[in-house]
Design a protein around this motif. Structure first.
Motif, PDB file in Angstrom:
ATOM      1  N   PRO A   1       0.821  -1.210   0.000  1.00 23.49           N
ATOM      2  CA  PRO A   1       0.000   0.000   0.000  1.00 23.49           C
ATOM      3  C   PRO A   1       0.856   1.262   0.000  1.00 23.49           C
ATOM      4  O   PRO A   1       1.918   1.300   0.630  1.00 23.49           O
ATOM      5  CB  PRO A   1      -0.793  -0.105   1.301  1.00 23.49           C
ATOM      6  CG  PRO A   1       0.039  -0.955   2.182  1.00 23.49           C
ATOM      7  CD  PRO A   1       0.775  -1.912   1.292  1.00 23.49           C
ATOM      8  N   ALA A   2       0.384   2.292  -0.736  1.00 16.73           N
ATOM      9  CA  ALA A   2       1.066   3.581  -0.736  1.00 16.73           C
ATOM     10  C   ALA A   2       0.213   4.620  -0.042  1.00 16.73           C
ATOM     11  O   ALA A   2       0.689   5.671   0.361  1.00 16.73           O
ATOM     12  CB  ALA A   2       1.344   4.019  -2.164  1.00 16.73           C
ATOM     13  N   LYS A   3      -1.081   4.296   0.073  1.00 20.61           N
ATOM     14  CA  LYS A   3      -1.997   5.256   0.697  1.00 20.61           C
ATOM     15  C   LYS A   3      -3.069   4.498   1.461  1.00 20.61           C
ATOM     16  O   LYS A   3      -3.625   3.525   0.948  1.00 20.61           O
ATOM     17  CB  LYS A   3      -2.640   6.097  -0.398  1.00 20.61           C
ATOM     18  CG  LYS A   3      -3.390   7.318   0.096  1.00 20.61           C
ATOM     19  CD  LYS A   3      -4.043   8.025  -1.070  1.00 20.61           C
ATOM     20  CE  LYS A   3      -3.814   9.521  -0.987  1.00 20.61           C
ATOM     21  NZ  LYS A   3      -4.423  10.224  -2.119  1.00 20.61           N
ATOM     22  N   LEU A   4      -3.315   4.938   2.696  1.00 22.55           N
ATOM     23  CA  LEU A   4      -4.348   4.313   3.521  1.00 22.55           C
ATOM     24  C   LEU A   4      -5.465   5.324   3.727  1.00 22.55           C
ATOM     25  O   LEU A   4      -5.217   6.460   4.118  1.00 22.55           O
ATOM     26  CB  LEU A   4      -3.772   3.921   4.890  1.00 22.55           C
ATOM     27  CG  LEU A   4      -2.552   3.013   4.872  1.00 22.55           C
ATOM     28  CD1 LEU A   4      -2.001   2.877   6.295  1.00 22.55           C
ATOM     29  CD2 LEU A   4      -2.922   1.648   4.316  1.00 22.55           C
ATOM     30  N   ILE A   5      -6.696   4.895   3.462  1.00 24.36           N
ATOM     31  CA  ILE A   5      -7.827   5.811   3.555  1.00 24.36           C
ATOM     32  C   ILE A   5      -8.857   5.218   4.505  1.00 24.36           C
ATOM     33  O   ILE A   5      -9.273   4.066   4.343  1.00 24.36           O
ATOM     34  CB  ILE A   5      -8.459   6.039   2.168  1.00 24.36           C
ATOM     35  CG1 ILE A   5      -7.422   6.639   1.213  1.00 24.36           C
ATOM     36  CG2 ILE A   5      -9.687   6.922   2.259  1.00 24.36           C
ATOM     37  CD1 ILE A   5      -7.764   6.452  -0.249  1.00 24.36           C
TER      38      ILE A   5
ATOM     39  N   THR B   1      -6.993  10.382   4.894  1.00 21.81           N
ATOM     40  CA  THR B   1      -5.873   9.450   4.790  1.00 21.81           C
ATOM     41  C   THR B   1      -5.246   9.234   6.164  1.00 21.81           C
ATOM     42  O   THR B   1      -5.353  10.073   7.054  1.00 21.81           O
ATOM     43  CB  THR B   1      -4.786   9.975   3.838  1.00 21.81           C
ATOM     44  OG1 THR B   1      -4.547  11.343   4.140  1.00 21.81           O
ATOM     45  CG2 THR B   1      -5.200   9.851   2.404  1.00 21.81           C
TER      46      THR B   1
ATOM     47  N   PHE C   1      -4.667   1.768  -1.049  1.00 20.50           N
ATOM     48  CA  PHE C   1      -4.343   1.991  -2.450  1.00 20.50           C
ATOM     49  C   PHE C   1      -2.883   1.646  -2.722  1.00 20.50           C
ATOM     50  O   PHE C   1      -2.001   1.975  -1.927  1.00 20.50           O
ATOM     51  CB  PHE C   1      -4.579   3.466  -2.800  1.00 20.50           C
ATOM     52  CG  PHE C   1      -5.966   3.762  -3.305  1.00 20.50           C
ATOM     53  CD1 PHE C   1      -6.869   2.750  -3.569  1.00 20.50           C
ATOM     54  CD2 PHE C   1      -6.349   5.080  -3.548  1.00 20.50           C
ATOM     55  CE1 PHE C   1      -8.139   3.034  -4.054  1.00 20.50           C
ATOM     56  CE2 PHE C   1      -7.622   5.379  -4.031  1.00 20.50           C
ATOM     57  CZ  PHE C   1      -8.515   4.348  -4.279  1.00 20.50           C
TER      58      PHE C   1
ATOM     59  N   ALA D   1      -2.849   5.375  -6.053  1.00 15.94           N
ATOM     60  CA  ALA D   1      -2.734   6.592  -5.249  1.00 15.94           C
ATOM     61  C   ALA D   1      -2.114   7.751  -6.022  1.00 15.94           C
ATOM     62  O   ALA D   1      -1.904   8.818  -5.464  1.00 15.94           O
ATOM     63  CB  ALA D   1      -1.879   6.307  -4.007  1.00 15.94           C
TER      64      ALA D   1
END
Lengths: 329, 460
Positions: free
Chosen positions: B327-331, B340, B358, B363
């Motif tokens: 993952p590069a982005k956590l939402i 985020t 994401f 992302a």
């Protein structure tokens, strides 16, 4: 530990891009450009190539000199260059599209802040500049070849088939009293005198429909603009002749209505504003054509309405969802 | 039935296929893992702890509450020892004072739990008290205390109780699964709400992209005269409270007003289930359904979690991330409106509906270009605003014009940024300016109040 991207919402974006929109405009202009080459010969192609290349070059040059990011890949300069060429006669000297592109890109567009910041349509501004500076070259119309049907007007000029008068000039002079079906067909297909890209109504309509279907432009400005000219020329007439169905096909109306008046930066953003812009363009075009000194009024009417856009936008701001009702005083 | 909707809005790709057909799986916190119970999981007054470090707490035990009306108590979702009371990160980025409980995995239940109530014989006050005592808040995201929402001012009669089952956020599928798997509960919960407002009609609004949910709910409502299922056009933000009300009733909630002013109460599907559990099962709010999804998750799905687990606990319990595509982005929530996270060590709260992970590709943030005035933002803003103009005011720091042009009415749905071909940070800049201007407004109001009081004191 992993590093994660932190950013504001939303985290998904549509696939639309400026480049994509400009590409769509170029695609939409292609039929009319091809008709221009077909009708006016290879010279039309040369003018278009010079105009597009110089527009891209001047954008690149200005951005390099000003140490700004170079954005020629967004294709907006290419669109401006092509539109300028389509607004010029095919017999124009080759230096003219270069001067025009320089004016359009540097003076009308970049000096006001570049893409999206120009308050008038750059291609039209350049056309107006060229028309004022070199009136003879800009109004010498090489004859159209491949006329679908020979008509009285084209036959009379066939003797001296180097230059012709445009249908609008003939209308203005009162030389046209009735419009035959052959006249209609020639105007529809584009085998009449005029600027490179303005003569073929059918090609421009196809391109315009493409833009509307692709949601690049709304139907409001072109449809209302053309309808206004139709209604007003029917109501007013000229020299006792009322041929609104012919008037809307000839001259720069189709090109102007679909491609010039809809320029994002110089047209209103609100639906109501777009309707006002279109009505204003239609009114001014008709008045200039019938009562003005020029045979054609599309360019000037769009430029004048461009100047009104900030005002129009200001007074047509949409009502917001859930707005408190205005109390009657 | 004709699908209804509102004006404007956008159609982002829905991404729901990843998790939509995954049945809800229960995941329990591991033994000795620490669960966090933030004191503020709702709109209103924060709670104060009722327990101290060293206390032993049981499942369903009330561990924090506030005497304020506009608040909601908090319950332990596990049994174990209170090991600390300290600030903990919650979705949205705030540090909130939290009770930390170490799970002994015995799941010892508190006394008095599981006492079913017969709502038909209860007074409205008793029902509202029961809902309040179960800690029920709006689970769709806002966390508005449900007992307050269900008890609007007497001069605002309620004509509609709308169940928000639009689930218009892409990727999220938790409400969808609830409708398929717990449809009777949704209907029973709605019947409790209708008991409070007997003249109201119950309407369950579901987007057309969930035909199975429409079918299941229609079946569950069969023979109940005052509840209907209303299909809605699949369009974002269909689940925005104001837009759901407009779609179904054609009433506009005025700027700054609450739904009750338009005769409506809107509650999320999971909230209704929480009401049902409070009345029929005698269980307070301790669990919720979370959609964990995104390209970086190994096993995307819908999970019934114990509130208080961290997102790290959840990810570990469901098999972790893909090694080849981390993952590069956590939402926290959906991709249109979810904040985020910069770490997985964040406590889940009552309003945590999803965790979207994401990959770097998903992302990707495109480069911002000049506004070309294409008017797509104006054409799609569900509030009828002019986002490109508000963006200019935001950049210039022109708060006065920002407010004059209704910047404070922005619902931050992100439709403008989604549509923008120039990839401008429209919603982002508007949100930031809204915060500044709302703060100024509140400060001005506070100052005016203080001055008025000072003047009063002087005069008396």
């Amino acid at each position: 530990m992993n590093k994660f991207i932190v950013s504001g919402t939303p985290h998904v974006r549509s696939k639309d891009s400026i480049q994509g929109i400009m590409r769509d405009v170029l695609i939409a202009l292609t039929p009319a450009a091809l008709m221009g080459i077909y009708v006016f010969g290879l010279n039309a192609l040369v003018i278009m190539v010079i105009s597009i290349a110089s527009a891209i070059f001047f954008e690149f040059l200005y951005q390099k000199l000003m140490k700004k990011p170079v954005t020629i890949t967004d294709l907006s300069a290419a669109v401006t260059g092509l539109l300028l060429a389509m607004n010029m006669p095919s017999g124009a000297p080759y230096w003219m599209p270069i001067v025009g592109s320089a004016f359009a890109i540097i003076i009308a567009k970049q000096l006001f802040g570049g893409l999206g910041q120009n308050f008038i349509n750059p291609a039209l501004a350049a056309r107006a500049f060229l028309l004022a500076s070199y009136p003879t070259a800009m109004t010498t119309w090489p004859a159209a070849s491949h006329a679908v049907v020979d008509t009285a007007s084209s036959a009379s000029q066939a003797v001296d088939a180097v230059t012709v008068a445009t249908p609008l000039a003939l209308l203005k002079a009162g030389s046209i009293t009735t419009v035959t079906s052959s006249d209609m067909i020639n105007a529809f297909v584009g085998t009449v005198g005029g600027c490179i890209g303005e003569t073929s109504a059918i090609a421009l309509i196809i391109g315009g429909i493409y833009l509307i279907v692709r949601h690049v432009i709304s139907w409001r400005i072109p449809v209302i603009y053309i309808a206004t000219v139709f209604v007003l020329t029917a109501a007013i007439g000229r020299n006792g002749v009322r041929v609104p169905h012919y008037e809307i096909l000839v001259g720069g109306l189709m090109l102007g209505a679909f491609f010039m008046a809809t320029d994002y930066a110089s047209s209103p953003v609100t639906p109501k504003g777009q309707i006002i812009m279109a009505l204003g363009c239609g009114l001014l075009t008709t008045l200039i054509r019938i009562f003005g000194g020029y045979p054609e009024g599309v360019s000037y009417s769009i430029l004048i309405m461009n100047l009104c856009v900030p005002l129009i936008d200001r007074f047509t701001e949409p009502k917001i969802f859930g707005a408190p009702e205005v109390k009657k005083a | 039935m004709q699908a209804l909707t509102f004006k404007r809005g956008v159609h982002p790709p829905d991404g729901k296929a990843l998790s939509a057909e995954q049945p809800i799986k229960v995941i329990l916190p591991k033994e000795n893992s620490e669960l966090f119970f933030p004191m503020s999981q709702h709109i209103g007054a924060p709670c104060e702890p009722l327990v101290a470090v060293g206390d032993y707490v049981k499942v369903g035990q009330k561990i924090a509450e506030s005497p304020a009306f506009m608040s909601s108590p908090i319950f332990s979702s596990i049994s174990g020892e209170v090991v600390d009371i300290r600030p903990m990160l919650v979705p949205g980025g705030n540090m909130v004072k939290s009770i930390v409980i170490k799970n002994d995995a015995k799941m010892v239940e508190a006394e008095g739990l599981n006492q079913a109530h017969d709502y038909t014989t209860m007074s409205n006050e008793e029902i509202l008290a029961c809902i309040k005592d179960a800690g029920v808040v709006g689970l769709g995201g806002a966390g508005f205390p449900t007992h307050v929402k269900l008890n609007p001012p007497k001069d605002q009669p309620i004509d509609y109780i709308l169940i928000n089952a639009a689930e218009c956020e892409p990727y999220l599928t938790c409400d969808y699964r609830i409708m398929l798997e717990e449809s009777e509960r949704v209907v029973r919960g709605l019947q409790v709400m209708l008991k409070l407002h007997p003249n109201a009609k119950g309407v369950i609004g579901i987007e057309m992209n969930k035909p199975k949910a429409i079918e299941a709910m229609t079946k569950a409502c069969e023979g109940i005269s005052n509840i209907t299922v209303q299909p809605l056009v699949t369009k974002f933000p269909q689940g925005s409270e104001k837009h759901l009300i407009y779609s179904i009733t054609k009433r506009e909630v005025k700027s700054g007003a609450l739904p009750a002013s338009a005769g409506c109460i809107v509650d999320n599907v999971d909230t209704v289930v929480a009401i049902e559990r409070a009345l029929f099962k005698g269980r307070p709010l301790m669990r919720r359904i979370v959609t964990v999804t995104g390209g970086a998750v190994k096993n995307p799905g819908n999970y019934k979690i114990r509130i208080g687990m961290t997102f790290r606990d959840i990810i570990e319990a469901i098999g972790g991330f893909k090694e080849e595509n981390p993952p590069a982005k956590l939402i926290a929530g959906g991709p249109m409106m979810g904040p985020t996270l910069y770490t997985l060590d964040v406590a889940t709260v009552k309003t945590s509906s999803g965790l979207l992970c994401f990959t770097a590709e998903e992302a990707f943030i495109p480069e911002e270009r000049n506004c070309i005035r294409c008017a797509k933002c104006v054409d799609h803003c569900p509030m009828g605003l002019m986002p490109f103009m508000l963006n200019q005011f935001a950049i210039r720091g022109d708060g006065e014009n920002f407010v004059k042009h209704h910047g404070l009415d922005c619902i931050e749905c992100g439709s403008c940024s989604y549509e923008c071909p120039a990839k401008r940070q429209l919603a982002q800049s508007i949100r930031a300016t809204k915060k500044i201007e709302a703060g100024k407004k509140a400060a001005a109001a506070a100052k005016a109040r203080a001055e008025a009081e000072a003047a009063k004191a002087k005069n008396s």
